[in-house]
Write a protein that holds these residues in place. Structure first.
Motif, PDB file in Angstrom:
ATOM      1  N   THR A 182      34.145  42.791  41.345  1.00  0.00           N
ATOM      2  CA  THR A 182      34.281  44.250  41.251  1.00  0.00           C
ATOM      3  C   THR A 182      33.715  44.778  39.939  1.00  0.00           C
ATOM      4  O   THR A 182      33.391  44.012  39.028  1.00  0.00           O
ATOM      5  CB  THR A 182      35.773  44.630  41.291  1.00  0.00           C
ATOM      6  N   ARG A 183      33.643  46.105  39.850  1.00  0.00           N
ATOM      7  CA  ARG A 183      33.372  46.742  38.555  1.00  0.00           C
ATOM      8  C   ARG A 183      34.635  47.491  38.129  1.00  0.00           C
ATOM      9  O   ARG A 183      35.553  47.691  38.930  1.00  0.00           O
ATOM     10  CB  ARG A 183      32.196  47.699  38.677  1.00  0.00           C
ATOM     11  N   SER A 221      35.367  49.101  43.148  1.00  0.00           N
ATOM     12  CA  SER A 221      36.135  49.002  41.898  1.00  0.00           C
ATOM     13  C   SER A 221      37.279  47.988  41.975  1.00  0.00           C
ATOM     14  O   SER A 221      37.780  47.643  43.056  1.00  0.00           O
ATOM     15  CB  SER A 221      36.699  50.368  41.508  1.00  0.00           C
ATOM     16  N   THR A 234      36.286  40.817  37.639  1.00  0.00           N
ATOM     17  CA  THR A 234      35.320  41.733  37.025  1.00  0.00           C
ATOM     18  C   THR A 234      34.627  41.044  35.854  1.00  0.00           C
ATOM     19  O   THR A 234      35.298  40.662  34.889  1.00  0.00           O
ATOM     20  CB  THR A 234      36.018  43.014  36.507  1.00  0.00           C
TER      21      THR A 234
END
Ligand SMILES: [Mg+2]
Length: 266
Positions: A182-183, A221, A234
């Motif tokens: 994810t970011r 996200s 992340t």
């Protein structure tokens, strides 16, 4: 092949359940050293202790507490305590997630940032908090994923300038849907984040960071992944430079309007 040397730290303190769970999870993956704060230092961010003497308390030859921050602990681990440079630094397992903007406040993630800055492969683990204080943290789930992901990182290491921040949903192991890369997402933070109360004398006091946990919709996200029941991984790095602005600001600086000739008191 030499057994990997692994340094563990956290921000919840050396006696927290999270770091004990982490140690259990990775114990047979290498030679483990624990260097952690003597008490909870959550939200310590990336602070170094500069204005008081630091002391090392050796509990046994592999467990050391420091009266300092997570960042202090990484420095002591690398430069004072460990017999050689570790293969991996692992921070956590934090009691509570570190998602989106949280990473800038987090002592857990900062310990991994410090490891990365100092040239060692680093990871941070955080377990989502239960919905209420009466419900348990699902450390069994966190332990399973911590082991799997540490194992993978030892086998296929990233560049040490990239650290992995891993968040685990607080669900039974069988209810976790998998792992997503994810970011960082974006929380919606406003005036509801500061709660005002009054003491018995009518004077106000405040709690910060206790508001609703809303966030901007973004299916890529970390916030979305955890919300949907996935483990979020992340990749982070500490170069905070905003590169598109460099080009724009180059022209801006070349206008030369900052030269002494233009200043009012020249
Ligand atoms: Mg913490």
């Amino acid at each position: 092949m030499t057994r990997p040397l692994i340094l563990l730290s956290n921000d919840d303190g050396i006696d927290s359940e999270g770091i004990k769970t982490l140690e259990e999870a990775v114990r047979d993956l290498g030679d483990i050293y624990v260097v952690a704060p003597d008490e909870e230092r959550s939200a310590a961010s990336h602070a170094l202790t500069l204005h008081k003497p630091l002391r090392i308390n050796e509990r046994d030859p592999r467990h050391f507490s420091i009266n300092g921050t997570p960042t202090d602990c990484i420095n002591f681990g690398l430069y004072v305590i460990l017999p050689r440079k570790p293969h991996l630094i692992v921070s956590g397992i934090n009691h509570g997630s570190n998602l989106a903007d949280d990473v800038t406040y987090s002592g857990t993630v900062s310990a991994a940032f410090e490891g990365s800055i100092l040239g060692t492969l680093s990871m941070a683990f955080s377990l989502e908090a239960p919905e209420s204080d009466t419900l348990p943290f699902q450390f069994k789930t966190a332990r399973h994923y911590a082991r799997k992901l540490v194992e993978r990182q030892l086998k296929y290491p990233h560049d040490s300038s990239v650290l992995l921040s891993i968040n685990i949903p607080n669900r039974p192991l069988s209810a976790v849907k998998g792992v997503q890369v994810t970011r960082l997402g974006k929380r919606i933070i406003n005036e509801t984040n500061i709660i005002r109360k009054e003491d018995p004398r009518g004077r106000p006091y405040y709690w910060i960071g206790m508001g609703p946990k809303d966030f901007e919709p973004d299916p890529q996200s970390d916030l979305h992944a955890i919300d949907q029941g996935f483990v979020s991984v992340t990749p982070l790095h500490l170069d905070l430079t905003h590169y598109p602005s460099i080009h724009q600001m180059k022209e801006w600086a070349e206008e030369n309007s900052f030269s002494s000739g233009d200043s009012e008191d020249a």
